[in-house]
Scaffold this active site. Sequence first.
Site, PDB file in Angstrom:
ATOM      1  N   ASP A  66       0.862  -1.186   0.000  1.00 34.95           N
ATOM      2  CA  ASP A  66       0.000   0.000   0.000  1.00 34.95           C
ATOM      3  C   ASP A  66       0.897   1.235   0.000  1.00 34.95           C
ATOM      4  O   ASP A  66       1.690   1.440   0.920  1.00 34.95           O
ATOM      5  CB  ASP A  66      -0.891  -0.021   1.244  1.00 34.95           C
ATOM      6  CG  ASP A  66      -2.007   1.021   1.197  1.00 34.95           C
ATOM      7  OD1 ASP A  66      -2.148   1.680   0.154  1.00 34.95           O
ATOM      8  OD2 ASP A  66      -2.713   1.166   2.200  1.00 34.95           O
TER       9      ASP A  66
ATOM     10  N   ASP B  41      -2.877   2.453  -6.060  1.00 30.95           N
ATOM     11  CA  ASP B  41      -1.849   2.533  -5.019  1.00 30.95           C
ATOM     12  C   ASP B  41      -1.769   1.325  -4.095  1.00 30.95           C
ATOM     13  O   ASP B  41      -1.050   1.359  -3.097  1.00 30.95           O
ATOM     14  CB  ASP B  41      -2.045   3.800  -4.176  1.00 30.95           C
ATOM     15  CG  ASP B  41      -3.376   3.818  -3.445  1.00 30.95           C
ATOM     16  OD1 ASP B  41      -4.272   3.038  -3.821  1.00 30.95           O
ATOM     17  OD2 ASP B  41      -3.517   4.614  -2.500  1.00 30.95           O
ATOM     18  N   GLU B  42      -2.473   0.238  -4.409  1.00 28.57           N
ATOM     19  CA  GLU B  42      -2.357  -0.941  -3.558  1.00 28.57           C
ATOM     20  C   GLU B  42      -2.653  -2.208  -4.342  1.00 28.57           C
ATOM     21  O   GLU B  42      -3.389  -2.198  -5.328  1.00 28.57           O
ATOM     22  CB  GLU B  42      -3.259  -0.850  -2.330  1.00 28.57           C
ATOM     23  CG  GLU B  42      -4.736  -0.772  -2.635  1.00 28.57           C
ATOM     24  CD  GLU B  42      -5.591  -0.784  -1.379  1.00 28.57           C
ATOM     25  OE1 GLU B  42      -5.287  -1.547  -0.436  1.00 28.57           O
ATOM     26  OE2 GLU B  42      -6.572  -0.021  -1.339  1.00 28.57           O
TER      27      GLU B  42
END
Length: 362
Positions: free
Chosen positions: A17, A111-112
């Site tokens: 993350d 983003d993860e």
Amino acid sequence: MTGEDNREGPRKIVHVDMDAFYASVEQRDNPELRGLPVAVGSPAARGVVAAASYEARKFGVHSAMPSVTAQRKCPDLIFVKPRFDVYKAVSLQIRAIFAEYTPMIEPLSLDEAYLDVTTNLKGMEIATEIAEEIRARIKATTGLTASAGISYNKFLAKMASDQNKPDGQFVITPKNGPAFVEQLPVKKFHGVGPATAEKMHRLGIETGADLKARTFDFLVEHFGKSGPYFYGIARGIDNRLVKPDRVRKSVGAEDTFSDIHTFEPAREGLQPLIEKVWDYCGANEIGAKTVTLKVKYADFSQITRSKTVPAPLLAITDLEELVDLLLAPLFPPRQGIRLLGVSLSSLGRRCFETAPQLRLAL
């Protein structure tokens, strides 16, 4: 990996993350923003925070917060317009790093992502070392920091990645997984939103231990198809596989409110949700043709209203008009509204070159 996972021993799952991703990219690219409270989004009256830097988070500013609330909490907050093309380019750099270690990558957003590194392209035995290497590679390549959670299933890997943020990692082993879950407040569980947390609170379920104390039948009775999932995670069990070909069928956001009886506060409460789902679609180049409005009343009954248009929505104003169209007939409501939600479905790749401009008459 398809079907049942028959490999011996526990799986090795890493959840990576990025730390305050959008805001960190802006601070990286503009040195004058470093060390300052930054919010990515619009400062307009109906604006919403898409991401907040850690400096801003110290004041209680967080993503999906209305901009006016964020400015009240942090008067010196600096708003920066989102640059989704840049965020996507950085995300592709990060995913290229993941691919050097495993093809088993399930992105959740820009983003993860989950990575199954049980067997990996580097032949590395220790998942914590893989996570450390990946985080170091991300920092060297992009100048950004990432946090990671390592565990034997997806739920616990996701929970672990929040433990040592920013720029850290945390391991939950099969031995300590159940105990970790027992002490965790259910409102922090991934997959338990505000409405579900409120329902659990009414049922006397505050922690993982409280959830574990409920029977399988009780959880199915009160939470339907989510009951078996809650029964499993309360015991540290999550058999979901990492799916690299994951296709999202819908994207939505919802929030709870004190009783709403008139159109204006309902529409105002929906605006941050509209912007959240629209920003997600923009960041991932997704187009949507179906809009669904969810309304839950004070007696916890709920209704949904949907509208499908011929071509994918091209502008947030189109989405706003459809939400208005669905919302207006519900007033005056038979009783107070406690929850509102917006979701988009009939998803596909957004193609601006060929999609006709929509005209939505109210």
